[in-house]
Design a protein around this motif. Structure first.
Motif, PDB file in Angstrom:
ATOM      1  N   ALA A 195       0.820  -1.211   0.000  1.00  0.00           N
ATOM      2  CA  ALA A 195       0.000   0.000   0.000  1.00  0.00           C
ATOM      3  C   ALA A 195       0.851   1.258   0.000  1.00  0.00           C
ATOM      4  N   PHE A 196       2.097   1.156   0.451  1.00  0.00           N
ATOM      5  CA  PHE A 196       3.019   2.294   0.510  1.00  0.00           C
ATOM      6  C   PHE A 196       3.963   2.315  -0.687  1.00  0.00           C
ATOM      7  N   GLY A 197       3.723   1.452  -1.655  1.00  0.00           N
ATOM      8  CA  GLY A 197       4.554   1.401  -2.852  1.00  0.00           C
ATOM      9  C   GLY A 197       5.673   0.390  -2.790  1.00  0.00           C
ATOM     10  N   GLY A 198       5.769  -0.361  -1.686  1.00  0.00           N
ATOM     11  CA  GLY A 198       6.843  -1.327  -1.545  1.00  0.00           C
ATOM     12  C   GLY A 198       6.493  -2.682  -2.114  1.00  0.00           C
ATOM     13  N   ASP A 199       7.529  -3.439  -2.442  1.00  0.00           N
ATOM     14  CA  ASP A 199       7.369  -4.774  -3.003  1.00  0.00           C
ATOM     15  C   ASP A 199       7.550  -5.797  -1.881  1.00  0.00           C
ATOM     16  N   PRO A 200       6.486  -6.484  -1.448  1.00  0.00           N
ATOM     17  CA  PRO A 200       6.624  -7.450  -0.347  1.00  0.00           C
ATOM     18  C   PRO A 200       7.476  -8.654  -0.705  1.00  0.00           C
ATOM     19  N   ALA A 201       7.801  -8.810  -1.985  1.00  0.00           N
ATOM     20  CA  ALA A 201       8.676  -9.897  -2.414  1.00  0.00           C
ATOM     21  C   ALA A 201      10.120  -9.437  -2.565  1.00  0.00           C
ATOM     22  N   CYS A 202      10.418  -8.223  -2.111  1.00  0.00           N
ATOM     23  CA  CYS A 202      11.767  -7.662  -2.245  1.00  0.00           C
ATOM     24  C   CYS A 202      12.105  -6.877  -0.972  1.00  0.00           C
ATOM     25  N   VAL A 203      12.211  -7.596   0.140  1.00  0.00           N
ATOM     26  CA  VAL A 203      12.416  -6.995   1.451  1.00  0.00           C
ATOM     27  C   VAL A 203      13.838  -7.295   1.925  1.00  0.00           C
ATOM     28  N   THR A 204      14.561  -6.245   2.312  1.00  0.00           N
ATOM     29  CA  THR A 204      15.961  -6.378   2.723  1.00  0.00           C
ATOM     30  C   THR A 204      16.168  -5.753   4.102  1.00  0.00           C
ATOM     31  N   PRO A 205      16.262  -6.552   5.158  1.00  0.00           N
ATOM     32  CA  PRO A 205      16.680  -5.992   6.448  1.00  0.00           C
ATOM     33  C   PRO A 205      18.150  -5.578   6.394  1.00  0.00           C
ATOM     34  N   PHE A 206      18.453  -4.440   7.011  1.00  0.00           N
ATOM     35  CA  PHE A 206      19.850  -4.050   7.205  1.00  0.00           C
ATOM     36  C   PHE A 206      19.956  -3.457   8.594  1.00  0.00           C
ATOM     37  N   GLY A 207      21.113  -3.624   9.209  1.00  0.00           N
ATOM     38  CA  GLY A 207      21.248  -3.161  10.578  1.00  0.00           C
ATOM     39  C   GLY A 207      22.696  -3.007  10.961  1.00  0.00           C
ATOM     40  N   GLN A 208      22.937  -2.054  11.859  1.00  0.00           N
ATOM     41  CA  GLN A 208      24.301  -1.761  12.301  1.00  0.00           C
ATOM     42  C   GLN A 208      24.504  -2.318  13.712  1.00  0.00           C
ATOM     43  N   SER A 209      25.662  -2.898  13.968  1.00  0.00           N
ATOM     44  CA  SER A 209      26.046  -3.406  15.280  1.00  0.00           C
ATOM     45  C   SER A 209      25.011  -4.426  15.765  1.00  0.00           C
ATOM     46  N   GLY A 210      24.334  -4.149  16.895  1.00  0.00           N
ATOM     47  CA  GLY A 210      23.317  -5.069  17.373  1.00  0.00           C
ATOM     48  C   GLY A 210      22.242  -5.332  16.343  1.00  0.00           C
ATOM     49  N   GLY A 211      21.952  -4.341  15.498  1.00  0.00           N
ATOM     50  CA  GLY A 211      20.970  -4.553  14.437  1.00  0.00           C
ATOM     51  C   GLY A 211      21.421  -5.613  13.455  1.00  0.00           C
ATOM     52  N   GLY A 212      22.709  -5.598  13.105  1.00  0.00           N
ATOM     53  CA  GLY A 212      23.233  -6.638  12.237  1.00  0.00           C
ATOM     54  C   GLY A 212      23.222  -7.997  12.906  1.00  0.00           C
ATOM     55  N   ALA A 213      23.526  -8.030  14.204  1.00  0.00           N
ATOM     56  CA  ALA A 213      23.492  -9.294  14.946  1.00  0.00           C
ATOM     57  C   ALA A 213      22.076  -9.857  14.983  1.00  0.00           C
ATOM     58  N   LYS A 214      21.085  -8.988  15.111  1.00  0.00           N
ATOM     59  CA  LYS A 214      19.689  -9.451  15.119  1.00  0.00           C
ATOM     60  C   LYS A 214      19.334 -10.088  13.774  1.00  0.00           C
ATOM     61  N   ILE A 215      19.844  -9.499  12.680  1.00  0.00           N
ATOM     62  CA  ILE A 215      19.590 -10.059  11.355  1.00  0.00           C
ATOM     63  C   ILE A 215      20.288 -11.406  11.201  1.00  0.00           C
ATOM     64  N   ALA A 216      21.540 -11.498  11.631  1.00  0.00           N
ATOM     65  CA  ALA A 216      22.255 -12.769  11.563  1.00  0.00           C
ATOM     66  C   ALA A 216      21.507 -13.848  12.337  1.00  0.00           C
ATOM     67  N   THR A 217      20.925 -13.470  13.479  1.00  0.00           N
ATOM     68  CA  THR A 217      20.150 -14.433  14.271  1.00  0.00           C
ATOM     69  C   THR A 217      18.883 -14.838  13.545  1.00  0.00           C
TER      70      THR A 217
END
Length: 516
Positions: A195-217
């Protein structure tokens, strides 16, 4: 790909994004309203970007898994950030246990094809931080790249990671509640972002420090399977999670500091959030220092370590970028810190040992570094060795594990571009945040706003956006044994295995994820 080519693409991308909608026309338009399955959201306009702040994606009872919140057809104001998780310090306000909110920045051209979605998880380990920080504002990144940018707050520290399952089965989700919040946010994005113009089939989490660790988990959590399609980590790794026995001992130490008897969970549930925050200074019974909170190998939500003994097969098909900065520990160990006061060749080994976070002979490390880098003084050697031992090691472990597993696509970068306002800090931990978001002039940024910083920022934004769109970064894939690495600097370039000497030096000892 060269830095010049990255820069050329950045300029073309920026021009194309700016040309989508005439600025004068946008200025005359009313504030944006977007109807999504979860509600009708009233946002604000920032030029040619629509911003929606403080969208609730869930609710949660203390120490329990979150539940989704939707208000179909109901008009919802989304103009201000929601509260952040209670934590030590007053940097981010207001604070509340009711903190499951996300924010969206979307280019105003709704007629464009569905856009890639960049989802940011903040740093601060698992205990502090917030995406309400000005460095994490998504307007410039959305405007310059044409992506939809989402930032997410969730439960932290004891609220998100206090492991109670072995003490009371009612709290079977407690050790990974913060991760479950992020999974719920990704489900909200899947169901609503179109609804906001985003593609639900093209989602990329990115995160710095603890944010990156959360993604790795998340890459090792079965409940997250299929919710994202690429991943990017910035100075944040999670090779192993906390074991349940150590996590239980940490819980006991925390409860003792809180003044709550081990079996008195009614008192724990009734305690004010301020008391739970005050008790965060409990001494960690495993490591010493402040008690560690983080994901737990609970054999329910997390049933094996994310990157040990190998890269989790669940996510090897997901393209991934892993990055670090050249001088990570200059952010933690300041020139005026106690460990640096009076540092000399006579005491450096004694002070260096605890900071390496691996069990290796510090006198030998000092001798090796002095031979390799004879121009370094004690402080420069200290920062160089601690960065290699405690900050780079996890990323090397993860990237190598993916390469050995034949993972679909892995890319590695290193930020060498130094602070332009405090040059003695080099390219320190967190320095890449304003470069990736384009928030060079925001409070907390030390990139400066000169031509060099703008150029590196454009290169990094362009690379991240291209990766989000295509699943391919604009430089050579990371493979063994050559380990190609993009160096972002005033002259960006690809180098082969730029950390080879230090990587091989510390590979002599086993790697143990700090805190686990």
């Amino acid at each position: 790909m060269s830095g010049a080519e990255l820069n050329r693409r950045a300029l073309l991308w920026s021009a194309a994004a700016a040309a989508c909608v005439p600025a004068a026309s946008l200025a005359r338009q009313a504030a944006p309203v977007t109807a999504a399955p979860a509600g009708v959201f009233e946002g604000t306009r920032d030029g040619d970007v629509h911003a929606y702040r403080g969208i609730r994606y869930g609710r949660a009872e203390r120490f329990r898994a979150p539940v989704a919140v939707a208000r179909p057809g109901e008009r919802v104001r989304a103009r201000e950030f929601g509260p952040v998780c209670p934590q030590r310090g007053a940097r981010y306000l207001p604070q509340s246990e009711d903190c499951l909110f996300l924010n969206i920045w979307a280019p105003a051209d709704a007629a464009a094809a569905p856009r890639p979605v960049l989802v940011y998880f903040h740093g601060g380990a698992y205990s502090t931080g917030s995406v309400t920080d000005p460095l994490n504002d998504g307007a410039v990144l959305a405007r310059e790249t044409g992506a939809v940018v989402v930032t997410v707050n969730h439960r932290l520290n004891a609220f998100g990671y206090l492991y109670l399952a072995r003490l009371d089965p009612r709290f079977r989700d407690s050790g990974n509640a913060g991760q479950l919040d992020l999974i719920l946010a990704l489900k909200w994005i899947r169901d609503n972002i179109a609804a906001f113009g985003g593609d639900p089939a093209c989602v990329t989490p990115f995160g710095q420090s603890g944010g990156g660790a959360k993604i790795a988990t998340l890459m090792g959590m079965p409940a997250a399977r299929g919710l994202f399609h690429r991943a990017m980590t910035m100075s944040g790794q999670q090779v192993t999670a906390s074991g349940p026995l150590n996590a239980t001992e940490r819980t006991r130490a925390y409860l003792a500091r809180l003044g709550v008897a081990e079996g008195d969970f009614d008192a724990l549930l009734a305690a004010p959030s301020e008391a739970l925050v005050e008790a965060l200074d409990a001494v960690d019974p495993i490591l010493g220092g402040g008690v560690y909170f983080g994901p737990v190998l609970d054999m329910q939500w997390l049933v094996r370590h994310p990157f040990w003994p190998d890269a989790h097969p669940q996510s090897n098909h997901i393209p991934m970028i892993l990055g670090n900065t050249h001088d990570e520990t200059r952010a933690f160990i300041g020139p005026d810190s106690a460990v640096m006061q009076g540092l000399d060749w006579g005491n450096i080994a004694e002070r260096l040992g605890p900071q390496l976070r691996v069990d290796i002979l510090p006198e030998w490390v000092v001798a090796q570094y002095r031979q390799r880098f004879p121009q370094d003084g004690p402080r420069e050697l200290f920062w160089r060795a601690t960065t290699a031992a405690r900050s780079w090691r996890g990323q090397v472990e993860e990237a190598d594990a993916r390469a050995r597993a034949g993972a679909e696509a892995t890319w590695v970068y290193q930020l060498d571009f130094p602070s332009q306002t405090e040059p003695e800090r080099g390219a320190f931990h967190t320095h890449d945040i304003p470069l990736v978001f384009g928030t060079l002039g925001a409070e907390g940024s030390q990139t400066g706003t000169g031509a060099a910083a703008r150029r590196v920022s454009r290169e990094m934004m362009t690379a991240f956006a291209q990766f989000a769109r295509t699943g391919r970064a604009p430089w050579r894939r990371y493979t063994l044994p050559d380990r190609p690495t993009m160096i972002f600097d005033t002259r960006s370039r690809v180098e082969q295995d730029p950390r080879q000497w230090e990587r091989e030096l510390f590979a002599r000892v086993p790697y143990v994820q700090p805190g686990t």
